[in-house]
Design a protein around this motif. Structure first.
Motif, PDB file in Angstrom:
ATOM      1  N   ASP A  45     116.028  79.359  51.658  1.00  0.00           N
ATOM      2  CA  ASP A  45     117.076  78.395  52.014  1.00  0.00           C
ATOM      3  C   ASP A  45     118.398  78.756  51.340  1.00  0.00           C
ATOM      4  OD1 ASP A  45     115.205  77.037  53.495  1.00  0.00           O
ATOM      5  OD2 ASP A  45     114.811  75.521  51.958  1.00  0.00           O
ATOM      6  N   LEU A  46     118.333  79.143  50.069  1.00  0.00           N
ATOM      7  CA  LEU A  46     119.552  79.507  49.345  1.00  0.00           C
ATOM      8  C   LEU A  46     120.191  80.755  49.955  1.00  0.00           C
ATOM      9  CD1 LEU A  46     118.364  78.884  45.673  1.00  0.00           C
ATOM     10  CD2 LEU A  46     120.140  77.605  46.881  1.00  0.00           C
ATOM     11  N   LEU A  47     119.345  81.725  50.312  1.00  0.00           N
ATOM     12  CA  LEU A  47     119.883  82.944  50.919  1.00  0.00           C
ATOM     13  C   LEU A  47     120.569  82.644  52.250  1.00  0.00           C
ATOM     14  CD1 LEU A  47     116.976  85.452  50.170  1.00  0.00           C
ATOM     15  CD2 LEU A  47     119.316  85.612  49.308  1.00  0.00           C
ATOM     16  N   ILE A  71     124.099  81.340  51.850  1.00  0.00           N
ATOM     17  CA  ILE A  71     125.161  82.254  51.392  1.00  0.00           C
ATOM     18  C   ILE A  71     125.761  82.917  52.626  1.00  0.00           C
ATOM     19  CG2 ILE A  71     125.753  84.190  49.891  1.00  0.00           C
ATOM     20  CD1 ILE A  71     123.267  83.587  48.245  1.00  0.00           C
ATOM     21  N   THR A  72     126.646  82.217  53.277  1.00  0.00           N
ATOM     22  CA  THR A  72     127.284  82.722  54.499  1.00  0.00           C
ATOM     23  C   THR A  72     128.634  83.365  54.211  1.00  0.00           C
ATOM     24  OG1 THR A  72     128.278  80.554  54.893  1.00  0.00           O
ATOM     25  CG2 THR A  72     126.122  80.981  55.907  1.00  0.00           C
ATOM     26  N   ALA A 130     122.454  87.009  42.968  1.00  0.00           N
ATOM     27  CA  ALA A 130     121.253  86.871  42.141  1.00  0.00           C
ATOM     28  C   ALA A 130     121.281  85.568  41.343  1.00  0.00           C
ATOM     29  CB  ALA A 130     121.114  88.070  41.204  1.00  0.00           C
ATOM     30  N   GLU A 131     122.453  85.200  40.822  1.00  0.00           N
ATOM     31  CA  GLU A 131     122.576  83.943  40.072  1.00  0.00           C
ATOM     32  C   GLU A 131     122.252  82.747  40.971  1.00  0.00           C
ATOM     33  OE1 GLU A 131     123.009  83.106  37.053  1.00  0.00           O
ATOM     34  OE2 GLU A 131     123.884  84.803  35.961  1.00  0.00           O
TER      35      GLU A 131
END
Length: 393
Positions: A48-50, A53-54, A63-64
């Motif tokens: 979900d976090l990836l 990152i749009t 990475a953080e």
């Protein structure tokens, strides 16, 4: 007994599952065992976090951001353990006791990671460290990652370097199954499987243990996969046996190469079975098989080549889709086997380029997830073996 237990995202996907995980860890501690825990991000948090990152960002910031899933998991699991009377601490990059270190190339710094893991193992008496999986730390303190399946890699790596007796991978499957239970009826758990068998399955779609993790398993370290509902970290599931062995060997006796050609072979269902069943009925062992658009090749011991040709010829003359069978011998087979082969870009070129430079013709090349078999003419075998050994040594 010293155990490293890795809890996957599904096994930590809700508050109830975190409590279940904490119960199994506390039971292991109460039984007198030392345990270190590796935790993945809850559920699909990392994915979900990836997806969120749009915008443009550098690797360090990325990475953080994605590290926040694991950072949350270890805090929740540590809290659940504390209320059960377990003396637990959570470890994340930046902590003075953090164990997993990468070098300037982003690869694991084996020497430093071993040193830190050994120090962490010395603190296991009465303390349960809960370590963020997937994450690592560069020498300059920057957060880095171990790639897809990195939590499995963290667990098996730490199990190896902490001299653990066993690594337990807690996930949402009943270990390794005989088939996908969503597709086939009667699928059952496999009690034991070798690392080579599992590596081949992993690279062909089986999502059990990340292939990158298995390279850290040694022969003394047991690895088991159990379902998160099982509750007992010390029994059940599938036991993964052995360790990867890098090996270059050559078959001692020559092979014969029998090729069956047919203009519609690829569209004729059951043709491979017809050909193979004929060889089986005559008790002819097949060393390897290679298939093309309009042909299939069987490699058998040269001593039975004439029998094999006769058997295959019977099928050819009885099937109008087949044209002919030919024999080429003697052929030598040189095999390169190693758990790290799939992670080595250009490994095929490493093998075939120097053979071409030496003027050695490659009769055939057959690859799998963990091995490469090169077939050359018998007279070229010694030179070919020396070349391949020289490139890998």
């Amino acid at each position: 007994m010293r155990v490293v237990a890795k809890f996957g995202g599904t096994s930590l996907g809700s508050g109830d599952r975190i409590e279940r995980a904490a119960d199994s860890i506390a039971s292991t501690v109460d039984a007198g065992h030392e345990i270190a825990v590796v935790a993945s991000a809850m559920g699909s948090t990392t994915d979900d976090l990836l997806e969120d990152i749009t915008f443009e960002t550098n690797d360090a910031d990325r990475a953080e951001i994605v590290s926040m899933g694991e950072r949350t998991s270890v805090r929740m699991l540590k809290a659940a353990l504390s209320v059960r009377g377990v003396d637990a601490i959570f470890l994340e990059p930046g902590d003075e006791h953090w164990p997993v270190v990468t070098n300037e190339l982003g690869e694991v710094d084996v020497e430093e990671t071993k040193r830190r893991a050994t120090a962490l193992a010395g603190r296991l008496d009465g303390v349960v460290p809960v370590v963020t999986g997937f994450l690592a730390e560069a020498h300059d303190g920057t957060v880095t990652t171990l790639g897809r399946g990195g939590s499995d890699t963290s667990a098996v790596m730490l199990g190896n370097y902490m001299d653990a007796d066993e690594v337990v991978i807690v996930t949402d499957v009943e270990g390794v199954m005989t088939g996908d239970p969503r597709v086939v009826e009667g699928a059952r758990n496999v009690g034991e499987i070798t690392v080579d068998e599992l590596r081949n399955l992993s690279f062909r779609g089986a999502e059990v243990v990340a292939p990158s993790a298995l390279s850290y398993k040694n022969g003394h370290l047991d690895v088991r996969v159990v379902h998160y509902q099982h509750g007992d970290l010390l029994s059940g599931g599938t036991r993964i046996e052995g360790q990867f062995e890098s090996l270059i060997d050559m078959r001692e006796t020559p092979l014969a190469c029998l090729t069956v050609a047919g203009r519609a072979l690829r569209n004729r269902h059951g043709i491979l079975a017809d050909l193979a069943n004929g060889l089986q009925a005559d008790e002819i062992n097949v060393d390897a098989v290679a298939s093309g658009m309009d042909s299939v090749t069987f490699y058998v011991d040269e001593a039975v080549a004439e029998r094999a040709e006769a058997v295959l010829h019977e099928t050819v003359v009885s099937d109008e889709t087949l044209s002919s069978v030919t024999v080429d011998d003697p052929i030598a087979a040189i095999r390169v086997t190693g758990g790290e082969l799939p992670n080595r870009p250009g490994v095929i070129q490493t093998i075939i380029a120097p053979l071409a430079e030496a003027g050695i013709n490659i009769v055939d090349l057959i690859t799998s997830a963990t091995s490469v078999a090169v077939f050359v003419h018998w007279d070229d075998r010694e030179e070919a073996l020396d070349i391949v050994q020289g490139r890998f040594d």
